[in-house]
Design a protein around this motif. Structure first.
Motif, short mmCIF file in Angstrom:
data_model
loop_
_atom_site.label_atom_id
_atom_site.label_comp_id
_atom_site.label_asym_id
_atom_site.label_seq_id
_atom_site.Cartn_x
_atom_site.Cartn_y
_atom_site.Cartn_z
N LEU A 203 19.87 -83.77 -55.85
CA LEU A 203 18.76 -83.14 -54.67
C LEU A 203 17.47 -83.46 -55.18
CD1 LEU A 203 21.11 -80.30 -53.25
CD2 LEU A 203 20.50 -82.72 -52.02
N GLY A 204 17.08 -83.06 -56.40
CA GLY A 204 15.81 -83.22 -56.78
C GLY A 204 15.55 -84.53 -56.80
N ALA A 205 16.38 -85.30 -57.35
CA ALA A 205 16.03 -86.76 -57.41
C ALA A 205 15.85 -87.52 -56.16
CB ALA A 205 17.06 -87.82 -57.99
N ALA A 206 16.55 -87.11 -55.09
CA ALA A 206 16.16 -87.33 -53.50
C ALA A 206 15.10 -86.89 -53.17
CB ALA A 206 17.47 -86.73 -52.88
N ALA A 207 14.59 -85.88 -53.54
CA ALA A 207 13.21 -85.21 -52.95
C ALA A 207 12.13 -85.95 -53.63
CB ALA A 207 13.05 -83.85 -53.34
N GLN A 208 12.22 -86.32 -55.01
CA GLN A 208 11.14 -87.15 -55.51
C GLN A 208 10.87 -88.51 -55.21
OE1 GLN A 208 11.82 -86.40 -59.97
NE2 GLN A 208 11.16 -84.27 -59.89
N GLY A 210 12.67 -90.02 -52.48
CA GLY A 210 12.64 -90.31 -50.97
C GLY A 210 14.01 -91.08 -50.65
N ASN A 211 14.86 -91.10 -51.61
CA ASN A 211 16.11 -92.14 -51.65
C ASN A 211 17.36 -91.19 -51.21
OD1 ASN A 211 18.44 -93.80 -51.60
ND2 ASN A 211 17.55 -94.61 -53.83
N ALA A 212 17.57 -91.29 -49.97
CA ALA A 212 18.76 -90.35 -49.38
C ALA A 212 20.14 -90.66 -49.81
CB ALA A 212 18.87 -90.78 -47.79
N PHE A 213 20.18 -91.58 -50.60
CA PHE A 213 21.46 -91.95 -51.30
C PHE A 213 21.64 -91.27 -52.45
CE2 PHE A 213 24.02 -93.93 -54.80
CZ PHE A 213 25.19 -94.41 -54.09
N TYR A 214 20.88 -90.44 -52.98
CA TYR A 214 20.97 -89.32 -54.14
C TYR A 214 21.59 -88.28 -53.25
CZ TYR A 214 18.51 -92.10 -57.45
OH TYR A 214 18.03 -92.88 -58.24
N GLU A 215 21.06 -87.69 -52.11
CA GLU A 215 21.53 -86.72 -51.38
C GLU A 215 23.07 -86.96 -50.91
OE1 GLU A 215 20.41 -83.99 -47.32
OE2 GLU A 215 19.10 -85.54 -48.11
N GLN A 216 23.32 -88.00 -50.77
CA GLN A 216 24.68 -88.31 -50.33
C GLN A 216 25.56 -88.11 -51.38
OE1 GLN A 216 24.91 -92.09 -48.72
NE2 GLN A 216 23.11 -91.86 -46.69
N LEU A 217 25.50 -88.33 -52.57
CA LEU A 217 25.93 -88.42 -53.68
C LEU A 217 26.24 -86.80 -54.11
CD1 LEU A 217 24.65 -90.95 -56.25
CD2 LEU A 217 27.03 -91.03 -55.07
N ALA A 218 25.12 -86.25 -53.85
CA ALA A 218 25.29 -84.76 -53.97
C ALA A 218 26.47 -83.86 -53.38
CB ALA A 218 23.76 -84.04 -53.88
N ARG A 219 26.70 -84.71 -52.00
CA ARG A 219 27.73 -84.02 -51.14
C ARG A 219 29.09 -84.25 -51.70
NH1 ARG A 219 27.04 -85.36 -45.09
NH2 ARG A 219 27.52 -87.06 -45.88
N GLN A 220 29.32 -85.26 -52.54
CA GLN A 220 30.59 -85.59 -52.89
C GLN A 220 31.00 -84.81 -54.23
OE1 GLN A 220 32.09 -88.01 -50.93
NE2 GLN A 220 30.00 -87.83 -49.64
N LEU A 221 31.91 -85.20 -54.66
CA LEU A 221 32.40 -84.48 -56.15
C LEU A 221 31.63 -85.21 -57.31
CD1 LEU A 221 36.53 -84.42 -55.97
CD2 LEU A 221 34.65 -82.55 -55.88
N PRO A 222 31.32 -84.42 -58.10
CA PRO A 222 31.47 -83.04 -58.27
C PRO A 222 30.49 -82.02 -57.78
CG PRO A 222 30.23 -83.84 -60.37
CD PRO A 222 30.58 -84.78 -59.55
N GLY A 223 29.87 -82.47 -56.88
CA GLY A 223 28.59 -81.54 -56.22
C GLY A 223 29.32 -80.50 -55.30
N GLN A 224 30.25 -80.64 -54.73
CA GLN A 224 30.98 -79.76 -53.88
C GLN A 224 32.11 -79.04 -54.64
OE1 GLN A 224 29.88 -79.30 -50.61
NE2 GLN A 224 28.35 -80.90 -51.20
N LEU A 225 32.17 -79.31 -55.81
CA LEU A 225 33.21 -78.50 -56.70
C LEU A 225 33.00 -77.04 -56.93
CD1 LEU A 225 36.04 -78.70 -58.08
CD2 LEU A 225 34.79 -79.40 -59.88
N CYS A 226 31.74 -76.69 -56.85
CA CYS A 226 31.10 -75.14 -57.20
C CYS A 226 31.95 -74.34 -55.98
CB CYS A 226 29.64 -75.33 -57.22
SG CYS A 226 28.85 -75.92 -55.91
N PHE A 227 31.73 -74.89 -55.00
CA PHE A 227 32.52 -73.96 -53.88
C PHE A 227 33.86 -73.78 -53.88
CE2 PHE A 227 28.62 -75.98 -52.19
CZ PHE A 227 27.82 -74.99 -51.82
N PHE A 228 34.61 -74.68 -54.15
CA PHE A 228 36.08 -74.75 -54.49
C PHE A 228 36.38 -73.72 -55.80
CE2 PHE A 228 40.07 -76.39 -56.19
CZ PHE A 228 40.94 -76.49 -54.91
N VAL A 229 35.76 -73.87 -56.86
CA VAL A 229 35.90 -73.18 -57.92
C VAL A 229 35.51 -71.84 -57.59
CG1 VAL A 229 34.92 -72.84 -60.24
CG2 VAL A 229 35.64 -75.06 -59.50
#
Length: 371
Positions: A203-208, A210-229
Motif C-alpha cells: 500500500l505504501g508502494a501504491a501511494a508513492q 501511483g500504481n494501483a497494481f500494488y494496491e490490488q496485490l495487497a488485497r490478495q494473499l498474504p495481505g488478507q491473511l492477517c484477518f483470517f489468522v
C-alpha cells in the motif's frame, strides 16, 4: 486433536457453549447484504445513493468475512476426523453454488450480449468459463458483448474474494500442523505480522508510485491473511476472550475509532476481529440457521443481477427503487440457490441440516456452527 502439551489454553474449545448458540449465520448475511448495497451504489453511480457508501464499507465487510472464516474454518478442521473429511466439507459448501453461478452467467448472458451467438461463444467465452470455474477470475472477468455499456463491464466482480477464501482453505491444514508443533501464540503473531507487513509495504508502494497494481496485490494473499489468522487466534483462545471480553471490546473499539482518522494497520485487523466475533458469539439473536444460509448466495449472485438491472437501462430517476429491486432480486435468488443447489450437497452432519431438524422438533438448542 490437541496442540502443544502443557501450553496454556492447550485444550481446544470445541465444546464451548457459545459454539452452540451464536449469531454467525445472521452476521454473514448482514455482511453479504452490505457488500450488495455498496456495489449497487458504486455500479449504478446514482448520486442519490451516495449516502450508502458514507456509512457502509464493502472493504470492511469483506475483511469481516475473512475474520469469521478464520474462526469457523479452523474450528471445522479441528473437528474433522481427517483431511479428506475436511476437504469434502469445504468443496460441498462452496463449489456447487459457485459452479452454478459461473455456468448460468456464461450461458444465460448470451441473451443480453450485443454479439451474435457465434461470436459470443468464442475463445473468450471458453476462457471466461475455464478461468472462473477455477477461481482465476482475474484472467477473464468479462464476456463478449456483455455489460459493455455499464460503468464496469465485469460480469461478477465480487468473485475475487473466493480465490482468497479457497487459498485460506488450502493453507489451514499446514497452519494447524505448525500450530501443533510450535508455540501457538508466537506463531500466530508471526504470521499476523508478516501479513500486515506485506500489505503495508504494498500500500505504501501504491501511494508513492501511483500504481494501483500494488494496491490490488495487497488485497490478495498474504495481505488478507492477517484477518483470517486473527479470527483463528480468537478461536484458539476463546475462553480467554470470554473472560476478558469487556477489556478486549473496549480496546478494539478505541483502536477502530482512532484508525478512522489515523490508520493503525498493525492493530486494525485484530481490533476488527474482536468486534466481529463479539457480535458473532455474544448477544445471541436466535437460531437464524433454521431458515438456511443465504449469505453465500447473496454474495455470489448480487453483482451480475445488479449489472443486469443497469444493462436494462434503469435510470437515475428512481434510485431507491433500483436499490430495493436489486436487494430483493438478490435475496430471492439466494433463497432459490440455497434450496435448489447448496443444501442438497451438504452432509447430514452439517449445521444447517441439524438446525432444520432441531427446529422441527421445537428444541431451543442449536447445533455447533459449521460452514
Amino acid at each position: 486433536m490437541l496442540s502443544n502439551p502443557g501450553e496454556e489454553m492447550d485444550l481446544l474449545p470445541l465444546d464451548h457453549p457459545r459454539l452452540k448458540k451464536n449469531n454467525f449465520d445472521l452476521l454473514r448475511l448482514l455482511l453479504a447484504l452490505t457488500v450488495c448495497l455498496v456495489h449497487a451504489t458504486e455500479l449504478s453511480g446514482f448520486e442519490a445513493l451516495r449516502s450508502v457508501t458514507g456509512f457502509l464499507s464493502s472493504r470492511i465487510a469483506v475483511q469481516a468475512f475473512f475474520v469469521v472464516s478464520g474462526f469457523l474454518i479452523v474450528m471445522s478442521y479441528e473437528r474433522s476426523s481427517s483431511l479428506l473429511s475436511y476437504t469434502s466439507k469445504r468443496i460441498r459448501r462452496i463449489y456447487p453454488a459457485y459452479f452454478t453461478v459461473v455456468l448460468l452467467s456464461a450461458l444465460g448472458l448470451a441473451l443480453v450480449s450485443t454479439q451474435p451467438l457465434p461470436e459470443y461463444f468464442s475463445l473468450s467465452w471458453v476462457k471466461y468459463l475455464l478461468a472462473n470455474l477455477t477461481f482465476l477470475n482475474f484472467i477473464q472477468s468479462t464476456l463478449p458483448g456483455v455489460f459493455e455499456a455499464n460503468r464496469l463491464p465485469a460480469v461478477n466482480g465480487a468473485l475475487w474474494t473466493l480465490k482468497v477464501e479457497v487459498m485460506f482453505y488450502v493453507s489451514v491444514p499446514l497452519l494447524v500442523f505448525c500450530l501443533r508443533r510450535a508455540p501457538r501464540l508466537p506463531l500466530l503473531l508471526l504470521v499476523y505480522a508478516l501479513s500486515v507487513g506485506y500489505a503495508t509495504f504494498l500500500l505504501g508502494a501504491a501511494a508513492q508510485t501511483g500504481n494501483a497494481f500494488y494496491e490490488q496485490l495487497a488485497r490478495q494473499l498474504p495481505g488478507q491473511l492477517c484477518f483470517f489468522v486473527a479470527g483463528a487466534g480468537l478461536f484458539y483462545y476463546l475462553p480467554l476472550f470470554e473472560r476478558r471480553v469487556k477489556l478486549f471490546v473496549t480496546l478494539a473499539a478505541l483502536v477502530l475509532l482512532i484508525d478512522h482518522w489515523t490508520p493503525l494497520p498493525w492493530l486494525q485487523p485484530m481490533a476488527l476481529a474482536v468486534i466481529v466475533l463479539f457480535f458473532g458469539l455474544f448477544l445471541y439473536a436466535g437460531n437464524f440457521g433454521k431458515y438456511g444460509d443465504f449469505s453465500y448466495g447473496v454474495y455470489i449472485l448480487h453483482f451480475p443481477l445488479i449489472q443486469l438491472l443497469l444493462n436494462a437501462g434503469w435510470s437515475a430517476e428512481h434510485p431507491w427503487l433500483f436499490l430495493a429491486t436489486a436487494v430483493s432480486l438478490t435475496f430471492f435468488g439466494a433463497v432459490l440457490m440455497w434450496n435448489l443447489v447448496e443444501k442438497r450437497f451438504l452432509l447430514r452432519s452439517s449445521h444447517y441440516v441439524s438446525s432444520v431438524e432441531t427446529s422441527q422438533k421445537a428444541s431451543p438448542v442449536k447445533q455447533p456452527a459449521r460452514i
